[in-house]
Write a protein that holds these residues in place. Sequence first.
Motif, PDB file in Angstrom:
ATOM      1  N   TYR A  21      11.842   3.894   2.438  1.00 47.83           N
ATOM      2  CA  TYR A  21      11.100   3.291   1.326  1.00 47.83           C
ATOM      3  C   TYR A  21      12.154   2.570   0.493  1.00 47.83           C
ATOM      4  O   TYR A  21      13.026   3.210  -0.097  1.00 47.83           O
ATOM      5  N   ASP A  67       5.742  -5.167   2.579  1.00 49.58           N
ATOM      6  CA  ASP A  67       5.535  -4.974   1.149  1.00 49.58           C
ATOM      7  C   ASP A  67       4.441  -3.923   0.984  1.00 49.58           C
ATOM      8  O   ASP A  67       3.645  -3.691   1.894  1.00 49.58           O
ATOM      9  N   PHE A  68       4.397  -3.284  -0.189  1.00 53.71           N
ATOM     10  CA  PHE A  68       3.329  -2.325  -0.437  1.00 53.71           C
ATOM     11  C   PHE A  68       2.095  -2.998  -1.004  1.00 53.71           C
ATOM     12  O   PHE A  68       1.004  -2.873  -0.479  1.00 53.71           O
ATOM     13  N   ARG A  69       2.243  -3.733  -2.088  1.00 53.36           N
ATOM     14  CA  ARG A  69       1.088  -4.333  -2.772  1.00 53.36           C
ATOM     15  C   ARG A  69       0.797  -5.708  -2.189  1.00 53.36           C
ATOM     16  O   ARG A  69       1.528  -6.663  -2.428  1.00 53.36           O
ATOM     17  N   THR A  80       6.970  -0.773  -6.839  1.00 52.58           N
ATOM     18  CA  THR A  80       6.420   0.431  -7.440  1.00 52.58           C
ATOM     19  C   THR A  80       7.244   1.658  -7.069  1.00 52.58           C
ATOM     20  O   THR A  80       7.757   1.749  -5.961  1.00 52.58           O
ATOM     21  N   SER A 115       8.878  -2.138  -1.965  1.00 56.07           N
ATOM     22  CA  SER A 115       7.930  -2.187  -3.067  1.00 56.07           C
ATOM     23  C   SER A 115       8.628  -2.151  -4.418  1.00 56.07           C
ATOM     24  O   SER A 115       9.694  -1.559  -4.563  1.00 56.07           O
ATOM     25  N   ASP A 167       4.810  -9.762   3.864  1.00 50.65           N
ATOM     26  CA  ASP A 167       4.757  -9.788   2.394  1.00 50.65           C
ATOM     27  C   ASP A 167       3.861 -10.946   1.999  1.00 50.65           C
ATOM     28  O   ASP A 167       3.929 -12.010   2.601  1.00 50.65           O
ATOM     29  N   ASP A 216      -3.186  -3.031   1.886  1.00 51.55           N
ATOM     30  CA  ASP A 216      -1.889  -2.637   1.326  1.00 51.55           C
ATOM     31  C   ASP A 216      -0.915  -2.255   2.448  1.00 51.55           C
ATOM     32  O   ASP A 216      -1.310  -2.107   3.604  1.00 51.55           O
ATOM     33  N   THR A 270       2.248   6.835  -4.219  1.00 48.27           N
ATOM     34  CA  THR A 270       2.425   5.742  -3.264  1.00 48.27           C
ATOM     35  C   THR A 270       3.496   6.105  -2.238  1.00 48.27           C
ATOM     36  O   THR A 270       3.312   5.917  -1.034  1.00 48.27           O
TER      37      THR A 270
END
Length: 178
Positions: free
Chosen positions: A104, A56-58, A86, A84, A8, A63, A91
């Motif tokens: 997820y 983490d996604f972002r 989001t 995430s 992250d 990414d 995504t």
Amino acid sequence: MNRILLVDDEPNVLSALKRLLAQAFHNEGLVIETFADARAALARGKEVPFDMVLSDFRMPIMDGVTFLKQFRELQPDTPRLILSATTDFDTLMAAVNEAAILRYLVKPWDEDELIASLREALAHHADVVGDRLLANQMRENMGLISEEEKELRRLEVLEPGITQVRRSPDGAILLDDL
């Protein structure tokens, strides 16, 4: 002993996750490695095997889906989870379809749900590894494994990814950027 990789770009999130996991798994010999840079985490994935990876996604530069997709190439049996804030459907679909994630998880996380998901991922990994060992033992007992294959497996245990070769569409061998 289980080894978990956390990725992250926010140091506070990494600290909170590491603290939570250290408390939840305090008597289970868990080794937790954290990285704020996905490229450094991939480099570490070339050095040691992990029992689970949570990303983490972002993140800047790379990414989470791209990172987990590349990590899957290094360690295909390692369960991959994404965390995430989001809830974008595209995504989520990319994470499932491209990186073959096991779970997820949404930020902010529910501690009990997060711990249960991580325990499930670790159990899943243990099952996959156990099944593979049993199948290999049976193949060996039946004389279906060559000496060359035995040596490749031995090397892969010592240096994860050493027996994998990445190729371009035209068949050329691809080397990692230094």
